[in-house]
Design an enzyme around this catalytic site. Structure first.
Site, PDB file in Angstrom:
ATOM      1  N   THR A  23       0.843  -1.200   0.000  1.00 43.99           N
ATOM      2  CA  THR A  23       0.000   0.000   0.000  1.00 43.99           C
ATOM      3  C   THR A  23       0.874   1.245   0.000  1.00 43.99           C
ATOM      4  O   THR A  23       1.952   1.266   0.575  1.00 43.99           O
ATOM      5  CB  THR A  23      -0.911   0.078   1.238  1.00 43.99           C
ATOM      6  OG1 THR A  23      -0.074   0.094   2.381  1.00 43.99           O
ATOM      7  CG2 THR A  23      -1.871  -1.064   1.295  1.00 43.99           C
ATOM      8  N   LYS A  55     -11.111  19.070  12.582  1.00 46.69           N
ATOM      9  CA  LYS A  55     -12.016  19.210  13.726  1.00 46.69           C
ATOM     10  C   LYS A  55     -11.911  20.623  14.267  1.00 46.69           C
ATOM     11  O   LYS A  55     -10.925  20.996  14.884  1.00 46.69           O
ATOM     12  CB  LYS A  55     -11.691  18.189  14.808  1.00 46.69           C
ATOM     13  CG  LYS A  55     -12.837  18.045  15.789  1.00 46.69           C
ATOM     14  CD  LYS A  55     -12.757  16.775  16.587  1.00 46.69           C
ATOM     15  CE  LYS A  55     -14.109  16.511  17.255  1.00 46.69           C
ATOM     16  NZ  LYS A  55     -14.053  15.384  18.156  1.00 46.69           N
ATOM     17  N   TRP A  61     -16.842  18.443  13.015  1.00 43.85           N
ATOM     18  CA  TRP A  61     -16.078  17.908  11.888  1.00 43.85           C
ATOM     19  C   TRP A  61     -16.338  18.719  10.621  1.00 43.85           C
ATOM     20  O   TRP A  61     -17.466  19.081  10.327  1.00 43.85           O
ATOM     21  CB  TRP A  61     -16.474  16.457  11.599  1.00 43.85           C
ATOM     22  CG  TRP A  61     -16.097  15.491  12.668  1.00 43.85           C
ATOM     23  CD1 TRP A  61     -16.962  14.798  13.454  1.00 43.85           C
ATOM     24  CD2 TRP A  61     -14.785  15.100  13.063  1.00 43.85           C
ATOM     25  NE1 TRP A  61     -16.260  13.995  14.327  1.00 43.85           N
ATOM     26  CE2 TRP A  61     -14.921  14.162  14.104  1.00 43.85           C
ATOM     27  CE3 TRP A  61     -13.493  15.455  12.649  1.00 43.85           C
ATOM     28  CZ2 TRP A  61     -13.831  13.565  14.733  1.00 43.85           C
ATOM     29  CZ3 TRP A  61     -12.410  14.858  13.270  1.00 43.85           C
ATOM     30  CH2 TRP A  61     -12.577  13.933  14.296  1.00 43.85           C
ATOM     31  N   GLU A  90      -6.034  -2.902  -0.435  1.00 48.99           N
ATOM     32  CA  GLU A  90      -6.447  -4.017   0.428  1.00 48.99           C
ATOM     33  C   GLU A  90      -7.697  -4.715  -0.099  1.00 48.99           C
ATOM     34  O   GLU A  90      -8.085  -5.767   0.372  1.00 48.99           O
ATOM     35  CB  GLU A  90      -6.736  -3.498   1.848  1.00 48.99           C
ATOM     36  CG  GLU A  90      -5.511  -3.048   2.622  1.00 48.99           C
ATOM     37  CD  GLU A  90      -5.167  -1.574   2.392  1.00 48.99           C
ATOM     38  OE1 GLU A  90      -5.574  -1.008   1.359  1.00 48.99           O
ATOM     39  OE2 GLU A  90      -4.486  -1.000   3.261  1.00 48.99           O
TER      40      GLU A  90
HETATM   41  P1  AMP Z   1      -4.896   2.960  -2.307  1.00 53.63           P
HETATM   42  O1  AMP Z   1      -4.825   1.693  -1.575  1.00 53.63           O
HETATM   43  O2  AMP Z   1      -3.573   3.596  -2.522  1.00 53.63           O
HETATM   44  O3  AMP Z   1      -5.665   2.824  -3.568  1.00 53.63           O
HETATM   45  O4  AMP Z   1      -5.678   4.018  -1.395  1.00 53.63           O
HETATM   46  C1  AMP Z   1      -6.983   3.751  -0.938  1.00 53.63           C
HETATM   47  C2  AMP Z   1      -7.588   5.018  -0.402  1.00 53.63           C
HETATM   48  O5  AMP Z   1      -7.734   5.977  -1.444  1.00 53.63           O
HETATM   49  C3  AMP Z   1      -8.978   4.847   0.142  1.00 53.63           C
HETATM   50  O6  AMP Z   1      -8.978   4.353   1.464  1.00 53.63           O
HETATM   51  C4  AMP Z   1      -9.534   6.263   0.044  1.00 53.63           C
HETATM   52  O7  AMP Z   1      -9.118   7.065   1.138  1.00 53.63           O
HETATM   53  C5  AMP Z   1      -8.882   6.785  -1.206  1.00 53.63           C
HETATM   54  N1  AMP Z   1      -9.818   6.658  -2.321  1.00 53.63           N
HETATM   55  C6  AMP Z   1      -9.869   5.708  -3.269  1.00 53.63           C
HETATM   56  N2  AMP Z   1     -10.862   5.947  -4.147  1.00 53.63           N
HETATM   57  C7  AMP Z   1     -11.476   7.077  -3.747  1.00 53.63           C
HETATM   58  C8  AMP Z   1     -12.592   7.849  -4.213  1.00 53.63           C
HETATM   59  N3  AMP Z   1     -13.273   7.519  -5.303  1.00 53.63           N
HETATM   60  N4  AMP Z   1     -12.943   8.952  -3.509  1.00 53.63           N
HETATM   61  C9  AMP Z   1     -12.260   9.317  -2.420  1.00 53.63           C
HETATM   62  N5  AMP Z   1     -11.204   8.644  -1.925  1.00 53.63           N
HETATM   63  C10 AMP Z   1     -10.815   7.530  -2.574  1.00 53.63           C
END
Ligand code: AMP
Length: 539
Positions: free
Chosen positions: A177, A432, A437, A323
């Site tokens: 990640t 916050k 929020w 994940e």
């Molecule tokens: P990654 O594992 O690098 O793809 O990151 C995942 C994270 O990206 C998620 O937990 C979100 O916080 C953010 N994320 C992915 N898709 C979106 C979306 N369409 N809108 C907002 N946040 C997103």
């Protein structure tokens, strides 16, 4: 009487995709842009043949079941060969993020215990910095030109080789990640999870990709398997178009127009730049009518949906995580679309949408599960067959799973009565202020709706009176001007008074993570010592 059914035991393994593509889609093209910008054309027939050769050659070179084969590559046909060939040999494709620092890459390679590495020739300067600390047994350089080590490796295959028996629980892929805190964490996909994810991805209410599509994954193949699109394309026999290293707006637009792309996928930062280029020269390119852009990885602002609609292109907003293989949810209009006015339709499309079948969701706060009232915020938790149950050899992050087996996404959301997700923030990005929020994502999306604004990122900055206040960093579109006061006026009708950022800073760029998302941690550090002028008006 037996309680069992009469169905065949048929393991959900990826070789099924390979066999299907080689039998049914041998003539379907796979087009890749090479580093010299020329276009390389091949077919599924050739790619699957070479994937088989790769599987045999790696086995002859000593690959055993479960061994990790790392890739340090851009998106192109040879990378697709590893996606298919490595799992066929019982190996695990470990896609390395080429935007990480050499120390991080060395850590990840060692942590995953990678034995083999396939590296693009153009990435050798990066690899040379990683190599001394990585401890890889066999490195194979993939050259764009004819010949080279990769071709020599494939040439060791005889064609007289039977792949090993695979079980659906066997590992087939691996990805770390791109989190901004702590060391990178590894997720190991299984044949079963990837097969089910591939089926899920193609559903009409998920990504709706099919045989007649031409798919351009701009999202890197090292970012959560390019969201599963390469496997989906192979399964349905859709033409694939790979951008190679050329990810600037004009190159992407050229490729979309020239190859008659029908579906392209990438993070919002890519599509914001592409939209700006399109707005500048609206008639320069001509596209297939109804071209869809799958946008995910961070929130797609509503203004982007509207912007593409003006060019006859449709943004499809998807949410997911490494994940989760990574698809979690996609926003589509339902049967009631005709009864909604334009504003409501855009508001619905800009949500993160309903989860895919087989992905279960709930949102939790201190009091327990929050109601699906579209108002109460809670942390989104998920479970399903393509959600990871743990990180690879990592004890510290165990608290990401609840005692009853749900994965805590770290995303704060509201859910409407139909289970459609609206993401407010990452837990750590929420602002916050005075005990209330504020959603930085909502503010960013509204700012990006202003015609002069190209990009906006909002972070929490410590404030002596309110605890935290939002600070917006704004990048303007080329040739446009706007003042902070005008932007505040723009926001005022849209939000409660205390949401409006007193501080709006103009910048040339917003720092990016390796996945192309806004790196808010860097902005928070940059503005940690920010001095607020006198008593604020935010009460
Ligand atoms: P990654 O594992 O690098 O793809 O990151 C995942 C994270 O990206 C998620 O937990 C979100 O916080 C953010 N994320 C992915 N898709 C979106 C979306 N369409 N809108 C907002 N946040 C997103």
């Amino acid at each position: 009487m037996s309680s069992l059914g009469t169905m065949m035991e048929f393991p959900l393994t990826l070789d099924h995709l390979l066999v299907r593509a080689e039998r049914m889609f041998p003539a379907v093209p796979v087009v890749s842009r090479l580093p010299d910008r020329s276009l390389h054309r091949t077919t599924y027939g050739a790619v699957t043949k070479r994937a088989r050769a790769l599987a045999e050659a790696l086995t002859r070179a000593g690959l055993r079941k479960g061994d990790r084969v790392a890739t340090l590559m851009w998106n192109h046909a040879a990378h697709l060969e590893t996606y298919l060939g490595v799992p066929l040999a019982g190996g695990v494709v470990h896609t390395l993020n080429l935007r990480l620092a050499p120390e991080e890459l060395a850590y990840i390679i060692q942590h995953a215990a990678d034995r083999f590495l396939l590296v693009d020739e153009v990435l050798l300067p990066l690899w040379e910095k990683v190599r001394p600390r990585a401890g890889i047994e066999k490195v194979v350089v993939v050259s764009a030109a004819q010949g080279g080590e990769y071709e020599a490796l494939l040439a060791t295959a005889t064609g007289r080789w039977t792949p090993p028996q695979l079980s659906e629980g066997d590992a087939c892929g691996m990805c770390y990640t791109s989190g901004t805190t702590g060391m990178p964490k590894g997720v190991v996909y299984t044949h079963r999870s990837t097969m089910l994810h591939t089926l899920g991805a193609t559903l009409a209410d998920v990504l709706a990709v099919r045989h007649a599509d031409v798919i351009l994954p701009v999202v890197p193949m090292f970012h959560a398997n390019a969201w599963g699109l390469p496997y989906a394309a192979v399964m349905i026999g859709a033409k694939l178009v790979f951008p190679g290293p050329a990810l600037d707006a004009e190159s992407v637009l050229d490729l979309m127009a020239r190859e008659r792309v029908t579906v392209a996928a990438g993070v919002p930062t890519v599509w914001l730049a592409v939209l700006e280029a399109l707005d500048r020269e609206p008639t320069r390119w001509s596209f297939v009518p109804g071209l869809r852009m799958i946008v995910g990885g961070s929130a797609a602002p509503e203004s982007m949906l509207r912007g593409y609609d003006r060019h006859g292109m449709t943004v499809v907003h998807a949410w997911g995580m490494t994940e989760m293989s990574p698809l979690g949810s996609v926003s589509h209009l339902g049967p009631d679309a005709d009864t909604l006015d334009e504003a409501a339709r855009y508001a619905q499309r800009a949500r993160q949408g309903r989860p895919s079948p087989l992905v279960e969701i709930r949102a939790m706060n201190e009091s327990g599960e929050v109601p699906w009232d579209d108002h109460t915020m809670g942390e989104l938790q998920v479970r399903g067959p393509w959600v990871t149950a743990r990180y690879h050899e990592n004890e510290e992050a165990k608290d990401r799973w609840t005692a009853d087996g749900w994965f805590r996404t770290g995303d704060v959301v509201t859910l409407d009565s139909t289970g459609s997700i609206k993401l407010a923030d990452r837990t750590k990005d929420l602002v916050k202020s005075g005990g209330e929020w504020i959603s930085s994502v909502d503010l960013e999306n509204a700012l990006m709706g202003h015609p002069a604004v190209k990009e906006a990122a909002v972070v929490a900055v410590p404030h002596p009176r309110w605890g935290e206040r939002p600070l917006a960093t704004v990048v303007l579109r080329q040739g446009r001007t706007v003042t902070a006061a005008e932007l505040q006026e723009w926001l005022r009708p849209k939000f409660a008074k205390f949401w409006i950022p007193e501080a709006i800073v103009f910048a040339e760029t917003i720092p990016r993570t390796s996945a192309g998302k806004f790196r808010k941690s860097e902005l928070r550090e940059r503005y940690a010592g920010w001095t607020w002028p006198g008593p604020t008006s935010s009460s």
